[in-house]
Motif scaffolding. Sequence first.
Motif, short mmCIF file in Angstrom:
data_model
loop_
_atom_site.label_atom_id
_atom_site.label_comp_id
_atom_site.label_asym_id
_atom_site.label_seq_id
_atom_site.Cartn_x
_atom_site.Cartn_y
_atom_site.Cartn_z
N PRO A 1 -16.36 -50.91 -0.87
CA PRO A 1 -16.07 -51.70 -2.06
C PRO A 1 -15.62 -50.81 -3.20
O PRO A 1 -16.20 -49.76 -3.47
N GLY A 2 -14.55 -51.24 -3.87
CA GLY A 2 -13.98 -50.46 -4.95
C GLY A 2 -12.79 -49.61 -4.55
O GLY A 2 -12.05 -49.12 -5.41
N ASP A 3 -12.56 -49.42 -3.23
CA ASP A 3 -11.36 -48.72 -2.79
C ASP A 3 -10.12 -49.51 -3.21
O ASP A 3 -10.15 -50.75 -3.28
N ILE A 4 -9.01 -48.81 -3.44
CA ILE A 4 -7.75 -49.44 -3.84
C ILE A 4 -6.89 -49.53 -2.58
O ILE A 4 -6.50 -48.51 -2.02
N VAL A 5 -6.61 -50.76 -2.15
CA VAL A 5 -5.98 -50.97 -0.86
C VAL A 5 -4.54 -51.43 -1.04
O VAL A 5 -4.24 -52.29 -1.86
N PHE A 6 -3.64 -50.84 -0.25
CA PHE A 6 -2.20 -51.05 -0.37
C PHE A 6 -1.67 -51.73 0.90
O PHE A 6 -2.11 -51.39 2.01
N PHE A 7 -0.70 -52.62 0.71
CA PHE A 7 -0.21 -53.45 1.82
C PHE A 7 1.29 -53.27 2.03
O PHE A 7 2.05 -53.10 1.07
N ASN B 1 2.51 -48.32 8.35
CA ASN B 1 1.60 -47.53 7.52
C ASN B 1 2.37 -46.55 6.63
O ASN B 1 1.82 -45.55 6.18
N SER B 2 3.63 -46.86 6.38
CA SER B 2 4.48 -46.00 5.57
C SER B 2 4.21 -46.23 4.08
O SER B 2 4.32 -47.37 3.60
N VAL B 3 3.88 -45.18 3.36
CA VAL B 3 3.64 -45.31 1.92
C VAL B 3 4.90 -45.79 1.21
O VAL B 3 4.84 -46.61 0.29
N GLY B 4 6.07 -45.35 1.66
CA GLY B 4 7.31 -45.75 1.02
C GLY B 4 7.64 -47.22 1.18
O GLY B 4 8.50 -47.75 0.46
N ALA B 5 6.98 -47.90 2.11
CA ALA B 5 7.25 -49.32 2.36
C ALA B 5 6.22 -50.24 1.71
O ALA B 5 6.27 -51.46 1.91
N HIS C 1 2.39 -54.17 -2.06
CA HIS C 1 1.37 -54.91 -2.80
C HIS C 1 0.09 -54.08 -2.82
O HIS C 1 -0.08 -53.14 -2.04
N VAL C 2 -0.84 -54.45 -3.71
CA VAL C 2 -2.08 -53.68 -3.86
C VAL C 2 -3.20 -54.59 -4.32
O VAL C 2 -2.95 -55.63 -4.96
N TYR D 1 -5.45 -46.97 2.01
CA TYR D 1 -6.21 -47.18 0.77
C TYR D 1 -6.53 -45.84 0.12
O TYR D 1 -6.64 -44.80 0.78
N GLY D 2 -6.65 -45.89 -1.20
CA GLY D 2 -7.08 -44.74 -1.97
C GLY D 2 -8.54 -44.88 -2.32
O GLY D 2 -9.02 -45.99 -2.57
#
Length: 248
Positions: free
Chosen positions: A94-100, A106-110, A113-114, A150-151
């Motif tokens: 809980p509290g992690d910042i998750v990216f979609f 799983n490409s960061v460049g693609a 959303h977050v 996620y960060g």
Amino acid sequence: MGTASGMLAAARASLGMTGRPNTITRDYAARHGGEFLRAAWCDMAVTYWARQSGNRAAVLPGGDRAYTVWHAQDFQKIGRWHTGTTANVDRARPGDIVFFDWGASNSVGAIDHVGVVEKVLGGGRLQTIEGNTGDAVKRRVRSASVIAGYGRPAYGSGDGGEPAPPKPGTPAPRWPGRYITQPPVMVGDDVRQWQARMRERGWHITVDGAYGPRSEEVCRAFQEEKGLEVDGIVGPQTWREAWESPIT
């Protein structure tokens, strides 16, 4: 320094916010320019919650973000990035910042959303709070197939974003004997007392003794969090829970 629980409290306080411009986009535009008033605002929401909860340094290692790719890269640069495999998703907190990535990579460049992780459900699934999902702040359940990664913010309650332990509740003061609702806006010392308690619990609310739309918004979010009937009315049960339930 903030905490994961504070970040989540700030996100929950925005649940139900819709449309744009809104409080979040206005806050961001005030610092970065009027073009952000009607822009996509999922990462502006994360920025807003981080600032509201005292988590700016932990959640925004590269500063305010409206562009999700740059935000994910910020976590990569400081070694706090986890790729969105099923095994990694099950280790989220809980509290992690998750990216979609809606393209299921799983490409960061693609990244598209977050949001913020609220619960880890197992089986590669997370319950999240997200801004700009259907142009609103809502809870969602997402699977590893669309989670790019996620960060993990370095929250003040412990390295890696562990939520602070719950604080015990306290005996509730006597219920004032009236149901607090709006419209019309109700005013009084009982409203001020309830607002002050909500603020102690981590909600972003003005303690002015007037039960207006923002107070009702916080009430509904609090009721949902505690599994109560969500009606936006401070009745006996909502009043009691405000004091007696543990603060998480």
